[in-house]
Scaffold this motif. Structure first.
Motif, mmCIF file in Angstrom:
data_model
loop_
_atom_site.group_PDB
_atom_site.id
_atom_site.type_symbol
_atom_site.label_atom_id
_atom_site.label_comp_id
_atom_site.label_asym_id
_atom_site.label_seq_id
_atom_site.Cartn_x
_atom_site.Cartn_y
_atom_site.Cartn_z
ATOM 1 N N ALA A 119 0.827 -1.217 0.000
ATOM 2 C CA ALA A 119 0.000 0.000 0.000
ATOM 3 C C ALA A 119 0.854 1.256 0.000
ATOM 4 C CB ALA A 119 -0.934 -0.013 1.202
ATOM 5 N N SER A 120 1.984 1.218 0.738
ATOM 6 C CA SER A 120 2.838 2.407 0.799
ATOM 7 C C SER A 120 3.527 2.688 -0.528
ATOM 8 C CB SER A 120 3.890 2.218 1.896
ATOM 9 O OG SER A 120 4.810 1.183 1.549
ATOM 10 N N CYS A 121 3.597 1.705 -1.383
ATOM 11 C CA CYS A 121 4.268 1.875 -2.677
ATOM 12 C C CYS A 121 3.282 2.001 -3.828
ATOM 13 C CB CYS A 121 5.200 0.693 -2.935
ATOM 14 S SG CYS A 121 6.557 0.548 -1.755
ATOM 15 N N SER A 122 2.012 2.032 -3.511
ATOM 16 C CA SER A 122 1.009 2.042 -4.574
ATOM 17 C C SER A 122 0.716 3.460 -5.039
ATOM 18 C CB SER A 122 -0.278 1.387 -4.086
ATOM 19 O OG SER A 122 -0.062 0.035 -3.769
ATOM 20 N N PHE A 123 0.183 3.562 -6.226
ATOM 21 C CA PHE A 123 -0.261 4.842 -6.786
ATOM 22 C C PHE A 123 -1.311 4.553 -7.840
ATOM 23 C CE2 PHE A 123 3.419 3.448 -9.192
ATOM 24 C CZ PHE A 123 3.013 3.579 -10.520
ATOM 25 N N ALA A 124 -2.042 5.590 -8.207
ATOM 26 C CA ALA A 124 -3.093 5.464 -9.216
ATOM 27 C C ALA A 124 -2.595 6.053 -10.530
ATOM 28 C CB ALA A 124 -4.357 6.167 -8.750
ATOM 29 N N SER A 125 -3.414 5.923 -11.549
ATOM 30 C CA SER A 125 -3.021 6.477 -12.843
ATOM 31 C C SER A 125 -2.979 7.998 -12.801
ATOM 32 C CB SER A 125 -3.992 5.998 -13.928
ATOM 33 O OG SER A 125 -5.332 6.336 -13.570
ATOM 34 N N THR A 126 -3.884 8.618 -12.006
ATOM 35 C CA THR A 126 -3.884 10.084 -11.817
ATOM 36 C C THR A 126 -4.129 10.379 -10.344
ATOM 37 O OG1 THR A 126 -6.265 10.177 -12.296
ATOM 38 C CG2 THR A 126 -4.759 10.545 -14.142
ATOM 39 N N SER A 127 -3.700 11.541 -9.894
ATOM 40 C CA SER A 127 -3.931 11.943 -8.489
ATOM 41 C C SER A 127 -5.431 12.080 -8.235
ATOM 42 C CB SER A 127 -3.230 13.272 -8.193
ATOM 43 O OG SER A 127 -1.832 13.133 -8.384
ATOM 44 N N GLN A 128 -5.893 11.522 -7.133
ATOM 45 C CA GLN A 128 -7.318 11.523 -6.820
ATOM 46 C C GLN A 128 -7.543 12.049 -5.399
ATOM 47 O OE1 GLN A 128 -8.610 7.501 -7.390
ATOM 48 N NE2 GLN A 128 -8.230 7.500 -9.601
ATOM 49 N N HIS A 129 -8.666 12.781 -5.212
ATOM 50 C CA HIS A 129 -9.053 13.319 -3.906
ATOM 51 C C HIS A 129 -10.186 12.482 -3.334
ATOM 52 C CE1 HIS A 129 -6.684 17.086 -4.047
ATOM 53 N NE2 HIS A 129 -6.850 16.960 -5.360
ATOM 54 N N THR A 130 -10.062 12.212 -2.039
ATOM 55 C CA THR A 130 -11.126 11.514 -1.319
ATOM 56 C C THR A 130 -11.663 12.474 -0.256
ATOM 57 O OG1 THR A 130 -10.014 9.400 -1.658
ATOM 58 C CG2 THR A 130 -11.709 9.488 0.052
ATOM 59 N N ALA A 134 -11.993 21.245 -1.904
ATOM 60 C CA ALA A 134 -11.996 22.693 -1.714
ATOM 61 C C ALA A 134 -11.825 23.075 -0.250
ATOM 62 C CB ALA A 134 -13.300 23.272 -2.258
ATOM 63 N N ARG A 135 -12.164 22.195 0.680
ATOM 64 C CA ARG A 135 -12.022 22.463 2.115
ATOM 65 C C ARG A 135 -11.379 21.247 2.772
ATOM 66 N NH1 ARG A 135 -14.366 26.015 5.741
ATOM 67 N NH2 ARG A 135 -14.676 25.230 7.866
ATOM 68 N N PRO A 136 -10.087 21.082 2.600
ATOM 69 C CA PRO A 136 -9.421 19.852 3.067
ATOM 70 C C PRO A 136 -9.313 19.747 4.579
ATOM 71 C CG PRO A 136 -7.821 21.394 2.207
ATOM 72 C CD PRO A 136 -9.147 21.998 1.933
ATOM 73 N N TRP A 137 -9.394 20.914 5.331
ATOM 74 C CA TRP A 137 -9.227 20.855 6.786
ATOM 75 C C TRP A 137 -10.371 21.591 7.473
ATOM 76 C CZ3 TRP A 137 -5.374 17.897 8.634
ATOM 77 C CH2 TRP A 137 -4.308 17.573 7.760
ATOM 78 N N GLU A 138 -10.610 21.173 8.719
ATOM 79 C CA GLU A 138 -11.656 21.844 9.522
ATOM 80 C C GLU A 138 -11.341 21.665 11.007
ATOM 81 O OE1 GLU A 138 -15.793 20.171 10.139
ATOM 82 O OE2 GLU A 138 -16.263 21.856 8.789
ATOM 83 N N TYR A 139 -11.639 22.748 11.751
ATOM 84 C CA TYR A 139 -11.374 22.678 13.202
ATOM 85 C C TYR A 139 -12.620 22.130 13.896
ATOM 86 C CZ TYR A 139 -10.023 23.999 17.933
ATOM 87 O OH TYR A 139 -9.690 23.977 19.276
#
Length: 673
Positions: A119-130, A134-139
């Motif tokens: 898993a640590s060496c894996s990658f996808a064909s393109t960068s993907q967001h899960t 637009a709002r990656p962090w929240e308090y």
């Protein structure tokens, strides 16, 4: 990030704050994320060059730094290319080719599970967001901490390249992170097939450098030790193999890995298991007969020859793998005593006599030579003593077919000699099963010096008696040569069927005499065919040149209705000889403008043309053709005797030779009278 995040007023109404929001101060993050904090995560995040590049891009965006821990450690991450993946990549699906004992194991050094390293060496064909890009962090006020709302997976597009949609892993990343203790391999105790799958998977993914030097030893692969069922083949004599041999393929069937990357399981036959149960003498029938035997031995040698401790072939298998002398003999019978003939037998006088030993090859050839010499001497002495003068008025000269009768008589004497010799052979203890007809036909192909006797006749003035001596000898030889067709055609056809004329005797014992025998038979057949064709052509030409009519013929040719065209033509030559007409300038006489008669006789309305030169050419061609046939027969018999010294063992050779000599001499005398 929690330290740099605080509640800020984002909307005012005068001095009154109408809206508060939790915000992160970017200038604070530059101080909050020092290189010391990144250093603890760097070993894990830098396993794959893609993950390290992704970390670098995030650090540069958050902190505006162009390095990670030390200045310069991010060099090259800004401009990645497909070549940046040192060992390339593979689809994550290839772990399905790995055995369970490997995928459930842990790294020998880090104790990290196989799946975690993958898993640590894996990658996808393109960068993907899960999540919310637009709002990656929240308090979270309840947790009093920042929480992540988005996760970004690393993509191959970081190297400015494109691959098909799917999940992949960096080979160099995996191979360096997942280590194997070569003394305690994960699948060492899980069976030979799983052990083979493990090593093939590591080799296909990381290369042989990550395996022991002798890593191919004891693998269950289809390279040699295991034969795929699809590639299995039986020898030609499979129909004569016992049932227990045929069933060995099922008893020794197992699964093995096909070479060529990751393991592809194939149903195969365990070579060692099969070879333990088979040896040369276990199969009989056609497996022991000539070409199928050779194919059977080669099949056994190719299949089991390199199997350790296998000794299933006889000591003389190399001789059996090539045609034996017995195999190269065209017929299946032999002229030798039976098995019980070695027992001494009692004669009429009561004395015990041992079975006669076989004569040497030299003695057999000398016996043939003596028959030839004796026949030639009788014919030569007959010329000198003038036997033909003594018998000029012999009774049969009054018959128009006397030369046919004499020729048939000469050939009959030879056949009678062969028949008597066969009877002598059969009367010998141990030889009662010798085939009469086939042995007689074979003996008819023995070399005879008929060309010498005809040549002796032709060197002197060619008279009436000389003519009949030559023609009768030629006719007798034609009969015997026609009978010789049987053994010669059988020999040539047998050699053709078994490829003896195109290298099929290579490496065979007694190859040289076999070559002489088969070459002699082929040359004889070619010459015989040419001579026969020329004879038919000459016969048709004589029919055109000699028309039916009444001629003043000698006594032997005088008859109201003569049917022999050859006799007519040779009679013309004889009349010319007796009248003293020169062969160089034959007499000619013209009868009218359209009729010309050559010779010393006249027949109105018909034209007869006899060329002495053409007769001489035909005579010379006959003698040369018979000479070539004689040489071919000597080649055939010399090769046959050398090839079948044990199988062709005529008893009482001196007696047989004496019978042939007597009858051949009588035939020569009959020819002269």
């Amino acid at each position: 990030m929690t330290k740099c995040t605080g509640k800020r007023c984002t909307s005012h109404f005068g001095v009154i704050c109408t809206h508060h929001q939790w915000l992160t101060e970017l200038s604070c993050l530059n101080v909050a994320f020092p290189s010391s904090i990144i250093e603890s995560y760097l070993p894990y995040c830098s396993r794959s060059v893609l993950a390290k590049a992704q970390l670098y891009l995030w650090i540069r965006k958050v902190t505006s730094r162009t390095w990670l821990v030390d200045v310069g450690d991010a060099n090259g991450l800004q401009n990645l290319s497909p070549a940046s993946l040192a060992k390339g990549y593979a689809a994550v699906d290839v772990i399905n080719n790995a055995p369970t004992c490997l995928t459930d194991s842990v790294s020998a050094l880090s104790m990290e599970p196989f799946q975690h390293v993958m898993a640590s060496c894996s990658f996808a064909s393109t960068s993907q967001h899960t999540g919310n890009a637009a709002r990656p962090w929240e308090y979270s006020e309840g947790l009093r901490s920042m929480i992540a709302l988005d996760f970004e997976t690393v993509g191959y597009n970081l190297v400015r390249g494109r691959i098909g949609d799917g999940d992949y892993f960096d080979k160099d990343c995996f191979c360096n992170a997942f280590t194997i203790d070569l003394e305690k391999e994960p699948c060492l105790g899980s069976g030979q097939l799983d052990f083979t799958k493990e090593r093939l998977w590591i080799n296909a993914t990381c290369g042989s450098a990550y395996l022991p030097d002798d890593w191919t030893k004891s693998l269950k692969t289809t390279q040699f030790a295991y034969i795929p069922i699809d590639d299995w083949h039986w020898p030609k004599c499979v129909t004569d193999m016992p049932k227990q041999v045929i069933e060995l393929t099922d008893q020794c069937a197992t699964d093995a890995c096909e070479l060529g990357g990751y393991c592809k399981v194939k149903r195969a036959v365990d070579r060692a298991c099969f070879c333990r149960e088979i040896r040369y003498d276990i199969c009989g029938g056609s497996c022991q007969i000539f070409e199928t035997r050779i194919d059977y031995i080669k099949w056994l040698h190719d299949l089991c020859g390199n199997v350790q401790d296998w000794h299933g072939l006889p000591d003389n298998w190399r001789q059996l793998a090539a045609p034996t002398p017995l195999d190269m003999i065209p017929w299946r019978w032999a002229l030798k005593p039976s098995n019980d003939s070695d027992i001494p037998y009692v004669t009429r006088s009561g004395h015990i006599k041992a079975t006669e030993t076989c004569a040497s090859n030299e003695s057999k050839l000398v016996s043939f030579a003596l028959v030839n010499i004796a026949t030639f001497l009788v014919a030569s002495l007959g010329q000198k003593t003038g036997i033909h003068r003594i018998t000029r008025g012999f009774l049969w000269h009054s018959h128009p077919w006397c030369w046919i009768f004499k020729g048939t008589l000469i050939a009959g004497l030879q056949l009678l000699a062969n028949w008597l010799n066969v009877l002598l052979v059969q009367k010998t203890p141990g030889y009662k099963d010798v085939p009469v007809i086939q042995l007689m036909l074979l003996w008819c192909s023995m070399p005879r010096p008929a060309w010498l006797t005809i040549l002796l006749i032709g060197v002197q003035p060619f008279g009436e008696t000389k003519f009949f001596a030559a023609v009768s000898s030629l006719f007798a030889e034609m009969i015997l040569q026609l009978i010789s067709l049987y053994p010669m055609v059988m020999t040539v056809n047998y050699g053709r069927e078994h490829n003896f004329y195109l290298g099929g005797m290579e490496g065979a014992e007694r190859m040289t005499p076999a070559i002489f025998m088969y070459a002699g038979a082929l040359i004889w057949l070619i010459i015989f065919s040419v001579v026969f064709a020329q004879y038919m052509r000459a016969t048709r030409r004589m029919n055109r040149l000699t028309r039916p009519g009444r001629l003043d013929l000698p006594k032997c040719q005088r008859d109201k209705q003569t049917t022999s065209k050859i006799a007519e033509l040779m009679a013309h030559l004889d009349v010319m000889d007796k009248s003293g007409v020169s062969e160089e300038k034959p007499l000619t006489r013209s009868e009218g403008r359209d009729h010309t008669v050559y010779g010393t006789f006249t027949d109105k309305g018909q034209v007869y043309w006899v060329s002495p030169k053409e007769g001489s050419r035909l005579y010379a061609a006959t003698v040369i053709s018979m000479l070539f046939l004689w040489v071919a027969q000597w080649s055939f018999w010399a090769g046959f005797i050398g090839l079948s010294s044990e199988e062709f063992c005529p008893p009482q050779l001196k007696v047989l030779t004496a019978v042939w000599t007597v009858f051949s001499s009588v035939g020569a005398i009959v020819m002269m009278i």
